[in-house]
Design a protein around this motif. Structure first.
Motif, mmCIF file in Angstrom:
data_model
loop_
_atom_site.group_PDB
_atom_site.id
_atom_site.type_symbol
_atom_site.label_atom_id
_atom_site.label_comp_id
_atom_site.label_asym_id
_atom_site.label_seq_id
_atom_site.Cartn_x
_atom_site.Cartn_y
_atom_site.Cartn_z
ATOM 1 N N ARG A 141 0.751 -1.255 -0.055
ATOM 2 C CA ARG A 141 0.695 0.057 0.425
ATOM 3 C C ARG A 141 1.001 1.559 0.332
ATOM 4 O O ARG A 141 1.830 1.273 1.237
ATOM 5 N N ASP A 142 0.965 1.868 -0.961
ATOM 6 C CA ASP A 142 1.175 2.878 -1.494
ATOM 7 C C ASP A 142 3.311 2.372 -1.038
ATOM 8 O O ASP A 142 4.131 3.240 -0.385
ATOM 9 N N VAL A 145 4.331 -2.729 2.648
ATOM 10 C CA VAL A 145 4.053 -3.561 3.475
ATOM 11 C C VAL A 145 2.987 -3.536 4.221
ATOM 12 O O VAL A 145 3.000 -3.337 5.359
ATOM 13 N N VAL A 146 2.130 -4.394 3.543
ATOM 14 C CA VAL A 146 0.397 -4.708 4.328
ATOM 15 C C VAL A 146 0.721 -6.060 5.045
ATOM 16 O O VAL A 146 0.764 -6.459 5.027
ATOM 17 N N SER A 147 0.163 -6.286 6.486
ATOM 18 C CA SER A 147 -0.472 -6.797 6.696
ATOM 19 C C SER A 147 -1.001 -7.802 6.434
ATOM 20 O O SER A 147 -1.842 -7.363 6.011
ATOM 21 N N THR A 148 -0.295 -9.394 7.007
ATOM 22 C CA THR A 148 -1.679 -10.231 6.175
ATOM 23 C C THR A 148 -3.106 -10.170 6.836
ATOM 24 O O THR A 148 -3.935 -11.156 6.416
ATOM 25 N N SER A 149 -3.445 -9.546 7.802
ATOM 26 C CA SER A 149 -4.623 -10.138 8.550
ATOM 27 C C SER A 149 -5.134 -8.910 7.727
ATOM 28 O O SER A 149 -5.941 -8.222 8.415
ATOM 29 N N GLU A 150 -4.742 -7.526 7.090
ATOM 30 C CA GLU A 150 -6.056 -6.668 6.317
ATOM 31 C C GLU A 150 -6.291 -7.433 5.106
ATOM 32 O O GLU A 150 -7.347 -6.689 4.663
ATOM 33 N N ILE A 179 -1.763 0.159 -4.515
ATOM 34 C CA ILE A 179 -2.132 -1.295 -3.957
ATOM 35 C C ILE A 179 -1.522 -2.234 -4.969
ATOM 36 O O ILE A 179 -1.777 -2.085 -6.121
ATOM 37 N N GLN A 180 -0.574 -2.524 -5.123
ATOM 38 C CA GLN A 180 0.183 -3.699 -5.665
ATOM 39 C C GLN A 180 0.362 -4.771 -5.045
ATOM 40 O O GLN A 180 -0.113 -5.228 -3.481
#
Length: 280
Positions: A141-142, A145-150, A179-180
Motif C-alpha cells: 500500500r503506497d 508492506v501490508v499486514s496479512t491480517s488486513e 495497491i500492488q
C-alpha cells in the motif's frame, strides 16, 4: 474464397455491400459450418484481397496469413468487461486495464479498485489458474508492506481472484492509495506451456489450435535446461510481441498439415553435424 448468394438486384444485403468502401485490406473471418453436425469445418482469419460485386453474388477472396492472427491483443479480458463499476483512477493503469494473468512469479503489479460496498473493498482482478495454485506473497500500500491480517485472497462471484480489504484504502485526504501485489502461479511449468496457453485459450488468448505432442516435447526440452516462466500479462499488447519474448532458446512456431500450431526448441539434435577433415 467464397461466393455469397443474394435475392436479386434489390436485395438489401447486396445494396449495403455496394455502399461499402475500402473493404480491400480489411481483416475478415471465413467460416464453413456443418449444419448437420453443428460444428465448424474450418475457420480462417485473413485479409480481403479481392471483392467483385455481381447481380446476385459477391465473390470475396480472403487471403489467410499467419501474421494476421497474432495482431490480436492479449490478454483479451479487460477490467471494464468484468467489473462495470471499476475505479480506473486507482493505481497507475490506463483506461484499458486488463485482468492480470500471472505466469510464474509476478512482482509489484498494480491492482484496481473493482468493487466496493460496506465492509468490502475488492482490488484486482486476477485470473484464477485453471490448474495449480495462486499464492499471494506480498501486498503493498503506497509501497509499504501490508499486514496479512488486513486482507484476504477471495474469489469474486464471476470467477476472478481479488485482494479483499474490510476497510477503505484511502488516506485522510480521500486519496485512494496505490495497491500492488507480488504473486506466484504454479499453473505453467515451462515457457512452452505459456505459449500454448496464449495460442489456444479462447478467453485470454487467440483461440487457435495447437499440436499437443510438439508442446509436450518442447516442455521436456526446456526442462532439460531449467527454463521456467516468470512475470505475467498485465498490459494489453499484440500477441506476436508476447510470443517473441517467450520463444526462448531459438524456439520457432510453425503449422502442420492439419493447421495446428507446432513448436520446436532449438537443440543439437535438430542440426546435422558436418564431417570435417583436416590435411592435404
Amino acid at each position: 474464397y467464397g461466393s455469397f448468394p443474394f435475392g436479386g438486384v434489390g436485395d438489401p444485403t447486396l445494396s449495403q455491400i455496394h455502399k461499402a468502401e475500402g473493404l480491400h485490406g480489411k481483416r475478415a473471418r471465413a467460416r464453413k459450418y456443418n449444419l448437420d453436425t453443428a460444428t465448424d469445418v474450418f475457420v480462417v482469419d485473413g485479409t480481403i484481397t479481392d471483392l467483385q460485386l455481381g447481380i446476385t453474388v459477391a465473390p470475396i477472396t480472403i487471403e489467410s496469413l499467419d501474421a494476421g492472427a497474432f495482431v490480436e491483443l492479449v490478454p483479451k479480458i479487460r477490467i471494464l468487461d468484468v467489473y462495470a463499476n471499476a475505479d480506473l483512477t486507482s493505481g497507475t493503469r490506463d483506461q484499458d486495464a486488463p485482468v492480470l494473468v500471472p505466469l510464474g512469479i509476478d512482482r509489484k503489479k498494480d491492482l484496481m479498485l473493482v468493487y466496493q460496498s460496506v465492509g468490502r473493498f475488492d482490488f484486482g482482478a486476477i485470473r484464477k489458474p485453471a490448474t495449480g495454485t495462486l499464492t499471494i506473497n506480498t501486498v503493498y500500500r503506497d509501497s509499504a508492506v501490508v499486514s496479512t491480517s488486513e486482507y484476504t485472497l477471495a474469489e469474486s462471484p464471476i470467477g476472478y481472484y481479488v485482494i479483499r480489504f474490510t476497510r477503505d484504502q484511502r488516506d485522510t485526504s480521500g486519496r485512494l492509495m496505490r495497491i500492488q501485489v507480488d504473486m506466484t502461479s504454479t499453473e505453467f511449468a515451462r515457457p512452452s506451456d505459456v505459449v500454448k496457453f496464449i495460442l489456444t485459450d479462447a478467453t485470454f488468448g487467440l483461440g487457435l489450435t495447437a499440436n499437443a505432442a510438439s508442446f509436450t516435447t518442447a516442455a521436456s526440452d526446456y526442462a532439460a535446461v531449467s527454463y521456467v516462466p516468470h512475470g505475467g500479462l498485465s498490459k494489453r499488447q499484440p500477441a506476436s510481441d508476447v510470443l517473441n519474448f517467450l520463444l526462448m532458446r531459438g524456439a520457432v512456431l510453425d503449422r502442420n498439415s492439419s493447421g495446428e500450431y507446432t513448436i520446436a526448441v532449438d537443440k543439437s539434435s535438430l542440426h546435422t553435424n558436418a564431417t570435417l577433415q583436416l590435411g592435404l
